[in-house]
Design a protein around this motif. Structure first.
Motif, PDB file in Angstrom:
ATOM      1  N   LYS A  26      42.284  41.480  32.848  1.00  0.00           N
ATOM      2  CA  LYS A  26      42.209  41.403  31.376  1.00  0.00           C
ATOM      3  C   LYS A  26      41.835  40.003  30.877  1.00  0.00           C
ATOM      4  CE  LYS A  26      45.455  45.234  30.755  1.00  0.00           C
ATOM      5  NZ  LYS A  26      46.512  45.854  29.929  1.00  0.00           N
ATOM      6  N   THR A  27      40.917  39.338  31.580  1.00  0.00           N
ATOM      7  CA  THR A  27      40.472  38.017  31.126  1.00  0.00           C
ATOM      8  C   THR A  27      39.654  38.083  29.836  1.00  0.00           C
ATOM      9  OG1 THR A  27      38.520  38.181  32.572  1.00  0.00           O
ATOM     10  CG2 THR A  27      40.448  37.013  33.446  1.00  0.00           C
ATOM     11  N   ASP A  28      39.272  39.289  29.415  1.00  0.00           N
ATOM     12  CA  ASP A  28      38.592  39.420  28.124  1.00  0.00           C
ATOM     13  C   ASP A  28      39.528  39.033  26.978  1.00  0.00           C
ATOM     14  OD1 ASP A  28      39.730  42.434  27.241  1.00  0.00           O
ATOM     15  OD2 ASP A  28      39.435  42.148  29.398  1.00  0.00           O
ATOM     16  N   LEU A  29      40.842  39.054  27.236  1.00  0.00           N
ATOM     17  CA  LEU A  29      41.837  38.662  26.227  1.00  0.00           C
ATOM     18  C   LEU A  29      42.221  37.188  26.433  1.00  0.00           C
ATOM     19  CD1 LEU A  29      44.084  41.858  26.439  1.00  0.00           C
ATOM     20  CD2 LEU A  29      42.329  41.344  24.726  1.00  0.00           C
ATOM     21  N   LYS A  30      41.193  36.346  26.562  1.00  0.00           N
ATOM     22  CA  LYS A  30      41.400  34.928  26.897  1.00  0.00           C
ATOM     23  C   LYS A  30      42.328  34.241  25.903  1.00  0.00           C
ATOM     24  CE  LYS A  30      40.013  32.004  30.072  1.00  0.00           C
ATOM     25  NZ  LYS A  30      40.207  32.274  31.509  1.00  0.00           N
ATOM     26  N   SER A  78      48.015  28.847  42.854  1.00  0.00           N
ATOM     27  CA  SER A  78      49.036  28.192  43.665  1.00  0.00           C
ATOM     28  C   SER A  78      49.891  29.214  44.411  1.00  0.00           C
ATOM     29  CB  SER A  78      49.922  27.318  42.758  1.00  0.00           C
ATOM     30  OG  SER A  78      50.975  26.751  43.486  1.00  0.00           O
ATOM     31  N   PHE A  79      50.278  30.278  43.707  1.00  0.00           N
ATOM     32  CA  PHE A  79      51.074  31.348  44.328  1.00  0.00           C
ATOM     33  C   PHE A  79      50.287  32.001  45.459  1.00  0.00           C
ATOM     34  CE2 PHE A  79      52.156  35.843  44.697  1.00  0.00           C
ATOM     35  CZ  PHE A  79      53.537  35.797  44.884  1.00  0.00           C
ATOM     36  N   ALA A  80      49.010  32.288  45.190  1.00  0.00           N
ATOM     37  CA  ALA A  80      48.161  32.944  46.191  1.00  0.00           C
ATOM     38  C   ALA A  80      48.028  32.079  47.441  1.00  0.00           C
ATOM     39  CB  ALA A  80      46.786  33.235  45.598  1.00  0.00           C
ATOM     40  N   GLU A  81      47.830  30.782  47.248  1.00  0.00           N
ATOM     41  CA  GLU A  81      47.686  29.883  48.393  1.00  0.00           C
ATOM     42  C   GLU A  81      48.971  29.824  49.212  1.00  0.00           C
ATOM     43  OE1 GLU A  81      46.406  26.160  46.785  1.00  0.00           O
ATOM     44  OE2 GLU A  81      44.377  26.886  46.328  1.00  0.00           O
ATOM     45  N   VAL A 102      49.390  33.591  31.531  1.00  0.00           N
ATOM     46  CA  VAL A 102      49.621  33.194  32.925  1.00  0.00           C
ATOM     47  C   VAL A 102      48.485  32.251  33.317  1.00  0.00           C
ATOM     48  CG1 VAL A 102      49.846  33.953  35.317  1.00  0.00           C
ATOM     49  CG2 VAL A 102      50.700  35.411  33.470  1.00  0.00           C
ATOM     50  N   ALA A 103      48.824  30.997  33.571  1.00  0.00           N
ATOM     51  CA  ALA A 103      47.810  29.995  33.905  1.00  0.00           C
ATOM     52  C   ALA A 103      47.131  30.340  35.234  1.00  0.00           C
ATOM     53  CB  ALA A 103      48.448  28.609  33.990  1.00  0.00           C
ATOM     54  N   SER A 104      45.809  30.191  35.256  1.00  0.00           N
ATOM     55  CA  SER A 104      45.051  30.461  36.479  1.00  0.00           C
ATOM     56  C   SER A 104      45.557  29.587  37.623  1.00  0.00           C
ATOM     57  CB  SER A 104      43.561  30.187  36.248  1.00  0.00           C
ATOM     58  OG  SER A 104      43.086  30.942  35.161  1.00  0.00           O
ATOM     59  N   PHE A 112      42.433  35.053  45.691  1.00  0.00           N
ATOM     60  CA  PHE A 112      42.740  35.211  44.271  1.00  0.00           C
ATOM     61  C   PHE A 112      41.465  35.231  43.439  1.00  0.00           C
ATOM     62  CE2 PHE A 112      44.545  34.877  40.199  1.00  0.00           C
ATOM     63  CZ  PHE A 112      44.014  33.785  39.528  1.00  0.00           C
ATOM     64  N   ILE A 113      41.458  36.116  42.444  1.00  0.00           N
ATOM     65  CA  ILE A 113      40.327  36.187  41.521  1.00  0.00           C
ATOM     66  C   ILE A 113      40.825  36.751  40.196  1.00  0.00           C
ATOM     67  CG2 ILE A 113      39.584  38.545  42.118  1.00  0.00           C
ATOM     68  CD1 ILE A 113      36.675  37.480  42.052  1.00  0.00           C
ATOM     69  N   GLU A 114      40.184  36.354  39.103  1.00  0.00           N
ATOM     70  CA  GLU A 114      40.509  36.922  37.787  1.00  0.00           C
ATOM     71  C   GLU A 114      39.392  37.872  37.382  1.00  0.00           C
ATOM     72  OE1 GLU A 114      43.360  33.660  35.598  1.00  0.00           O
ATOM     73  OE2 GLU A 114      41.196  33.384  35.378  1.00  0.00           O
ATOM     74  N   THR A 115      39.776  38.985  36.761  1.00  0.00           N
ATOM     75  CA  THR A 115      38.811  40.034  36.427  1.00  0.00           C
ATOM     76  C   THR A 115      38.995  40.538  34.996  1.00  0.00           C
ATOM     77  OG1 THR A 115      40.293  41.806  37.167  1.00  0.00           O
ATOM     78  CG2 THR A 115      38.804  40.879  38.809  1.00  0.00           C
ATOM     79  N   SER A 116      37.984  41.242  34.530  1.00  0.00           N
ATOM     80  CA  SER A 116      38.094  42.035  33.307  1.00  0.00           C
ATOM     81  C   SER A 116      37.438  43.378  33.573  1.00  0.00           C
ATOM     82  CB  SER A 116      37.395  41.345  32.127  1.00  0.00           C
ATOM     83  OG  SER A 116      37.269  42.265  31.047  1.00  0.00           O
ATOM     84  N   ALA A 117      38.256  44.422  33.649  1.00  0.00           N
ATOM     85  CA  ALA A 117      37.691  45.760  33.846  1.00  0.00           C
ATOM     86  C   ALA A 117      36.895  46.166  32.605  1.00  0.00           C
ATOM     87  CB  ALA A 117      38.806  46.767  34.117  1.00  0.00           C
ATOM     88  N   LEU A 118      37.335  45.703  31.429  1.00  0.00           N
ATOM     89  CA  LEU A 118      36.648  46.032  30.181  1.00  0.00           C
ATOM     90  C   LEU A 118      35.227  45.476  30.176  1.00  0.00           C
ATOM     91  CD1 LEU A 118      36.606  47.040  27.205  1.00  0.00           C
ATOM     92  CD2 LEU A 118      37.577  44.831  26.553  1.00  0.00           C
ATOM     93  N   GLU A 119      35.089  44.196  30.525  1.00  0.00           N
ATOM     94  CA  GLU A 119      33.778  43.551  30.499  1.00  0.00           C
ATOM     95  C   GLU A 119      33.063  43.602  31.848  1.00  0.00           C
ATOM     96  OE1 GLU A 119      34.720  39.632  29.078  1.00  0.00           O
ATOM     97  OE2 GLU A 119      34.747  40.282  26.980  1.00  0.00           O
TER      98      GLU A 119
END
Length: 218
Positions: A126-130, A142-145, A135-137, A151-158
């Motif tokens: 939901k990165t379309d709702l910037k 950091s959690f993923a590492e 939740v900070a990238s 880790f990747i950020e996505t927008s299913a809408l866009e």
């Protein structure tokens, strides 16, 4: 019985979507497999899956993507849901901190029930709702590492990074499978990966066999 030509593939990879209800798992599934997005998407009940066929390094990969309800009352299906899964997309909503906080619990469940070699990717959807991002990238990265996840950020809408996220996880699964195959065929020559870093993946046709009616149908 021989498979029909349109059903032929070299590998079948099962990938599961997990995370809280409402984070957009079903729309990630429909965007990747059918290039559809439904604003009125209802909560998934039980389990559904869809498939799409891609070409990776000259091999035909049939990706079977499973989606389940995030609600607790459906957790009884856990063991069957994870059985045979080679990859998992751990999804949270970038606008809802609680969904990110719950990732640790989902990750524990995944590691308790899935194969120890499963490939896991953390997805902030939901990165379309910037303007509402809570939740900070950097925190997610950091959690993923720390947990050894991609880790990747996505927008299913866009449709932002949806294709890329599935390509990445399928490529990594294929690379691991290729290493295993090479190692088993020739244990004396150390295994080298099937997909080299930075090499692009060609996406061929789409195959969408799903267990529910098309999005937004009556």
């Amino acid at each position: 019985m021989a498979r029909r030509p349109d059903e032929e593939y070299d590998y079948l990879f099962k990938v599961v979507l997990i995370g809280d209800s409402g984070v957009g798992k079903s729309n990630l599934l429909s965007r990747f497999t059918r290039n559809e997005f439904c604003l009125e998407s209802k909560s998934t009940i039980g389990v559904e899956f869809a498939t799409r066929t891609l070409q990776v390094e000259g091999k035909i990969i049939k990706a079977q993507i499973w989606d389940t309800a995030g609600q607790e009352r459906y957790r009884a299906i856990t063991s069957a849901y994870y059985r045979g899964a080679l990859g998992a997309l751990l999804v949270y909503d970038v606008t809802k901190p609680t969904t990110f906080e719950n990732i640790s619990r989902w990750l524990k469940e995944l590691r308790d029930h899935a194969d120890s070699n499963i490939v896991i990717m953390l997805i902030g959807n939901k990165t379309d709702l910037k303007h509402l991002q809570a939740v900070a990238s950097e925190d997610a990265q950091s959690f993923a590492e720390k947990e050894g996840l991609s880790f990747i950020e996505t927008s299913a809408l866009e449709s932002t990074n949806v294709e890329k996220s599935f390509q990445m996880i399928l490529a990594e699964i294929y690379r691991i499978c290729s290493k295993k195959n090479i190692a088993s065929e020739d244990t004396g020559s150390g295994a080298t990966g099937g997909i080299k870093e930075g090499k692009s993946i060609t996406v061929s046709g789409t195959e969408a066999n799903n267990t529910r009616k098309p999005c937004c149908s009556t």
